[in-house]
Design an enzyme around this catalytic site. Sequence first.
Site, PDB file in Angstrom:
ATOM      1  N   ASN A 132      -3.694  19.440   0.652  1.00  0.00           N
ATOM      2  CA  ASN A 132      -4.743  18.579   1.198  1.00  0.00           C
ATOM      3  C   ASN A 132      -4.586  18.397   2.706  1.00  0.00           C
ATOM      4  O   ASN A 132      -5.534  18.600   3.476  1.00  0.00           O
ATOM      5  CB  ASN A 132      -4.722  17.219   0.478  1.00  0.00           C
ATOM      6  CG  ASN A 132      -5.718  16.260   1.079  1.00  0.00           C
ATOM      7  OD1 ASN A 132      -6.830  16.650   1.418  1.00  0.00           O
ATOM      8  ND2 ASN A 132      -5.319  15.021   1.247  1.00  0.00           N
TER       9      ASN A 132
ATOM     10  N   LYS B 182       0.862  -1.193   0.000  1.00  0.00           N
ATOM     11  CA  LYS B 182       0.000   0.000   0.000  1.00  0.00           C
ATOM     12  C   LYS B 182       0.883   1.223   0.000  1.00  0.00           C
ATOM     13  O   LYS B 182       1.896   1.275   0.702  1.00  0.00           O
ATOM     14  CB  LYS B 182      -0.836  -0.010   1.289  1.00  0.00           C
ATOM     15  CG  LYS B 182      -1.923   1.021   1.309  1.00  0.00           C
ATOM     16  CD  LYS B 182      -3.219   0.462   0.756  1.00  0.00           C
ATOM     17  CE  LYS B 182      -4.274   1.524   0.522  1.00  0.00           C
ATOM     18  NZ  LYS B 182      -4.100   2.310  -0.697  1.00  0.00           N
TER      19      LYS B 182
ATOM     20  N   LYS C  73       5.433   2.636  -2.852  1.00  0.00           N
ATOM     21  CA  LYS C  73       5.270   4.045  -3.218  1.00  0.00           C
ATOM     22  C   LYS C  73       5.376   4.186  -4.715  1.00  0.00           C
ATOM     23  O   LYS C  73       6.122   3.439  -5.369  1.00  0.00           O
ATOM     24  CB  LYS C  73       6.349   4.899  -2.557  1.00  0.00           C
ATOM     25  CG  LYS C  73       5.970   6.360  -2.456  1.00  0.00           C
ATOM     26  CD  LYS C  73       4.988   6.583  -1.313  1.00  0.00           C
ATOM     27  CE  LYS C  73       4.462   7.996  -1.292  1.00  0.00           C
ATOM     28  NZ  LYS C  73       3.625   8.213  -0.098  1.00  0.00           N
TER      29      LYS C  73
ATOM     30  N   SER D 209      -7.811   4.697   3.871  1.00  0.00           N
ATOM     31  CA  SER D 209      -7.617   3.921   2.636  1.00  0.00           C
ATOM     32  C   SER D 209      -7.930   2.440   2.896  1.00  0.00           C
ATOM     33  O   SER D 209      -8.545   1.763   2.074  1.00  0.00           O
ATOM     34  CB  SER D 209      -6.176   4.046   2.144  1.00  0.00           C
ATOM     35  OG  SER D 209      -6.022   5.195   1.348  1.00  0.00           O
TER      36      SER D 209
ATOM     37  N   LYS E 245       4.851   2.476   8.722  1.00  0.00           N
ATOM     38  CA  LYS E 245       3.600   3.110   9.157  1.00  0.00           C
ATOM     39  C   LYS E 245       2.497   2.073   9.338  1.00  0.00           C
ATOM     40  O   LYS E 245       1.819   2.038  10.361  1.00  0.00           O
ATOM     41  CB  LYS E 245       3.187   4.152   8.111  1.00  0.00           C
ATOM     42  CG  LYS E 245       2.079   5.061   8.551  1.00  0.00           C
ATOM     43  CD  LYS E 245       1.630   5.999   7.432  1.00  0.00           C
ATOM     44  CE  LYS E 245       2.734   6.881   6.917  1.00  0.00           C
ATOM     45  NZ  LYS E 245       2.279   7.827   5.877  1.00  0.00           N
TER      46      LYS E 245
END
Length: 412
Positions: free
Chosen positions: A219, A70, A106, A347, A94
Amino acid sequence: MKDDGDFLTDTLNLIGSACDLAKIDDRHRLLLTSVARRLSVEYPLQMDDGSLRIIRGYRFQHNSARGPLKGGIRIAPAVTEAEVSALAMLMSLKCAVLGIPYGGAKGGIIVDTSTLSKGELERLCRGYVRAIYPVIGPDVDIPAPDMNVTPEAMGWMTDEYERLAGRHMPSSFTGKPPVLGGSRGRVTAVAWGGIFIMEEVERSQGEHYRTYAVQGFGNVGRNMALILHKKNRKVVAVSDSKGGVFRGEGLDIHALVQHKETTGSVVGFPGADNITNQDLLQLGVDVLVPAAKEDQINEKNAGHINARVVLCLANGPVDRKGAEILGARGIVVVPDILANGGGVVVSYLEWIQGREGLYWNGSEVSLKLKDVMKRAYRAVHDAAIEYHTDMYSAAYALGVRNIVEAMKARSM
Ligand code: NAD
């Protein structure tokens, strides 16, 4: 300013220190400091004037021991392989700290989006998906947004993936608009995650922090400033790439959003003083929120930071040396892999909803996000006690420990 090679070196050093603390053996250190798969692509982009440009992009996959990969996609002219490698490693850590069942990846696309028309941007996004299609998918690697990527762009990418697959697969990407299966609360998730973590920091310290400075007004930073404003916290300064503004009595964030929409920057906001980004970082506020980019606080300026807490909402805004200096000065550093986890948590919730055909409302998403963030804070807090260290080092130690546990269970 350091370069991206330094960002990668810092990240590798961070993993090394975390392995020391968590007493990780050499074999697993090696695995943690390598990137399992690096896909580098060059693909054509048809420009509006009929010409063709070749675009370079990346998808790097760090470690999938804990689950499918992810990680966000960053679109910027300065994207480098070193930066994407470091960011993929941070994603693994993370997810491991947050306790969600993913590994880290990534993506990056090297282009300045401000030079593209909307049609060109859509073709850029669709072309990227065609180029990386063989290595992604809902059970393999699920890309999400990062810098310069909007929900609309995630919608184009999802649609392109579904066209190639020949069926609906809403869990192939996250950060989509709700109409295409996106989750409620995704756009504000990083900011809300940061707020929930701050509530825990305040609770464990018996403090109530009132004044904030926020670096970055995209954002993450803009939503953080808006939520803080709504919660009656005083946001005295914000900045973007063009500079910052300060008002000791607090800024009207809604008016500032309008100002930025009209002028393209927060700079020149009526009633506030213009300041530089360095000025903002050094303000005497309760909480400094770096929410723009990596390597903003390091050996050079950590001695001049005057906040009581640094809440890292950007990825890698404080380097290892900077964190050590801040820690020694009694400044609490809430690390990125904990503080900005709200994005990947929502997510994850979006991925579940897509797989199950569920559709949770905003309050359901918020409750679940709060629960994960608070549990992660507790886990880091407990690790800090166990390892006799601060929250920053403890989070990294906990991250490597959780990944190694999964690797060992797979006999890796
Ligand atoms: P964005 O592109 O929406 O906004 C970035 C903001 O930072 C812009 O306002 C830009 O003007 C500003 N900026 C750029 N350089 C600056 C500088 N030198 N000084 C001050 N401001 C500067 O990006 P975003 O999605 O808000 O991401 C910001 C950070 O948060 C990044 O580090 C990103 O990796 C991280 N992050 C984002 C998400 C997400 O879901 N969007 C999740 C986790 C972490």
